[in-house]
Each structure stands twice: as C-alpha cells, then as structure tokens.
Design an enzyme around this catalytic site. Sequence first.
Site, mmCIF file in Angstrom:
data_model
loop_
_atom_site.group_PDB
_atom_site.id
_atom_site.type_symbol
_atom_site.label_atom_id
_atom_site.label_comp_id
_atom_site.label_asym_id
_atom_site.label_seq_id
_atom_site.Cartn_x
_atom_site.Cartn_y
_atom_site.Cartn_z
ATOM 1 C CG PHE A 1 -1.904 1.161 1.184
ATOM 2 C CD1 PHE A 1 -3.105 1.024 0.509
ATOM 3 C CD2 PHE A 1 -1.619 2.363 1.808
ATOM 4 C CE1 PHE A 1 -4.008 2.085 0.448
ATOM 5 C CE2 PHE A 1 -2.515 3.423 1.753
ATOM 6 C CZ PHE A 1 -3.712 3.280 1.076
ATOM 7 C CE LYS B 1 -0.337 5.416 7.694
ATOM 8 N NZ LYS B 1 -1.734 5.785 7.943
ATOM 9 C CG ASP C 1 5.414 3.510 1.682
ATOM 10 O OD1 ASP C 1 5.415 4.126 2.771
ATOM 11 O OD2 ASP C 1 4.395 3.333 1.004
#
Length: 405
Positions: free
Chosen positions: A140, A254, A225
């Site tokens: 993702f 995040k 990532d």
Amino acid sequence: MSVNMNLTRAQFDEVMVPNYAPSPVIPVRGDGSRVWDQEGKEYVDFAGGIAVNCLGHCHPAAVEALKAQGEKLWHLSNVMTNEPALALATKLVNATFADKVYFANSGAEANEAALKLARRYALDNFGAEKDQIIAFDKAFHGRTFFTVSVGGQAAYSDGFGPKPQGITHLPFNDVAALEAAVSDKTCAIMLEPLQGEGGIINATPEFLAKARELADKHNALVVFDEVQTGVGRTGELYAYMGTDIVPDILTTAKALGGGFPIAAMLTTDKIAAHLKVGTHGSTYGGNPLACAVSNAVFDVVNTPEVLQGVKRREQLLRDGLEKINAKYQVFSEVRGKGLLLGAVLNEQYQGRSREFLLASVDNGLMTLMAGANVVRFTPSLIIPESDIAEGLARFEKAVAKVVAA
C-alpha cells in the site's frame, strides 16, 4: 468541554461523500492514550489514528509548538522558504542517510514524488526505456492514481480507467521472483520494510539484501515506503536502520507530524539533483505550522528513551496478547515489530477481524484491522504501561465476546 450534540453520525451520510463508513462513535477529546466520545464514554487508544498519533493526543510539546507558530506565520507557499521547514529538514538530514528533503502533506504525495523522481532520474541518466517499477502484492503506497497503481491491491486501483504503465507486481519476500524480474529496464524497486495494510508482514533480511544487490547491479533505485514504519514506530527512528541495507529514497508521513498533516521524501544529493526547479511542487508542502509541530514531535521521538521504550512496550503488548490467546485460541501468531503489531486470526476465525474491532469499541478500546484476517495495533510510542494493561484487559473482553457469539 462543550459538545455539539446536534452534530451526529447520521449527518455524515447526508453531507459527506460515501467513500468512508465511519463508526457510530464520534470522539470529541483526547488526552495521551485516552479518548472520549460525545456521550462521555472513555476509550483506550491502541489505534493511534493508524500509526499517526505517535505521542498520543494533545502532547504538550506539540500543542505548545502549534500555539507558538500559530501566532507567527501560517503559510507562504514555496515561493519562499521558512524557518520551521529549514529546521526540520536539517534534523531529518542529520538523523538519516539523506542529503536532501522534499516536503509534502501526505504519504501518498511523498510516494508520488518518490516515484516521479525515480522515473526522472532513470530518464536523465539512462534513457526512456528504463521505466519499470518493481512493486509487491499487498503493498500500500497511497491513493493517488500513480501510487495506488504501484500498490499491490487491485481492489483499490481498479475501476478508474487505464492505469499508469511500466509497473510489475511480485510476491512479497520472494527472492527468486525478484531475481527473475529485475533487469536493465528497471528504474526502481519500491517496498515497505514492514507491510502495514497488507497484513503486518516483515520483509526478510534475504529479500532486502537481494533488492539492494539487484538494484545496484542494474542501476535501479531502492525506494523505502516508511510512511507507516517511520518516526520510531519499529523502535528505530526509521525501520531501515534495523536492516542491513540503506535505501536511495525514503518516504515518511503519518507519525512525522504526530497528527498534523505533513510528509517528506528523503534522498541523496546525486538523486535529488534531478528534481530541478519546476519539475515537481506542492502548495502546502513545508507549511510553517506543520513543520513547527513536526519539529517538536521529532525532538521527542528521536531520543534513546522513547525508542528503547517502544521495544519494551512491544514486549508488554506481545506478552499480553499471547496470554489472551492461550485462553481463547483465536490467533495463529502475532507478527510485526515495535508498536506496529498484527494478531493473525487462526483458521477458525478467518475473515472476522472486523468483529474483533467492533467488539473492542464496545468494550472501550480502539483497534485497527490489516485486512480481514489481522487485528492491528499501533498505539502511541509513549503509551503508559498502565494503559497497555488496561487496553489488554478490554481487548480480552472483546475477544471473549467474539468467541461466545
């Protein structure tokens, strides 16, 4: 505090686009690892806004930074730079492999920048034929069309017309498949060192070593990532620091702002040179408010006390989950690292992770899912040990409720 009880969950369906299906619960206040809803019910937060609230809710350092910057300067755009952005970029460069930083607002935007940079670097140095991006099943990387196409979950990328081309998806941790796929046409190998949405799956040391070896052999870039794993989540400042390899490009978001939207792409001087003036940009990237908060968050997280504390809390959480499982026999394993953990449902409870999430909410605990078969836990990195104990007690009640159903 006053609560506007005229604002209800039903209004979401009236005024919001229906791409989300939020819980009936509407939180109105948070303090540390506790949250209260409109009705005054209290929850222990083991979700952290999906690995975002790394210092819990309303941490004093972040609140003070926001208040102070809010009275100075809110926005400039990148026609000019600003002091909080310069300070944060310097900290990121000093603490990592990187020489250069690009700021954005979300993990998807940081990954979009990383993918565009990888393509541009390959084009400038090796020509238009070198455009293949190697990515992995269940990955993702965000919801922009480019990043969602690189992510390995067709359910998220199908249905929007022709997808960006030149993307090859392989099984995660499959060394042989990787070896067979990488060639001189490959410009980047993009991966999460620990897959989050894909089920909390650690990349194996052998897999990471092979990715680095093949990238070097074929003049490709390794892109990590670290949107979910970064900023202390695994017990290292960034997860790559706990591996034997160093990426060429790293993305972080995040937890970087502790709840305030911010993201960054990190890379080397050599690679960064290919994002010349005008090749990419962001109106809000490097926003003074976001960077001021992020500076405060980074200063708290990037300390031995917090990072070592993550590993201690991981063990407490693992021990508690194993104790619950010994009694109820619902999990096949607990996997992940640091405070990014997944309790994998065994054969008897396959496909029922949402039931555990809903039962947790009923018992005053906020948890997450990582697919239909994994209950995910991403609490604050500094969650009090007493809150871990209380959260586990509430989770045991949730498990008992599902088992008895």
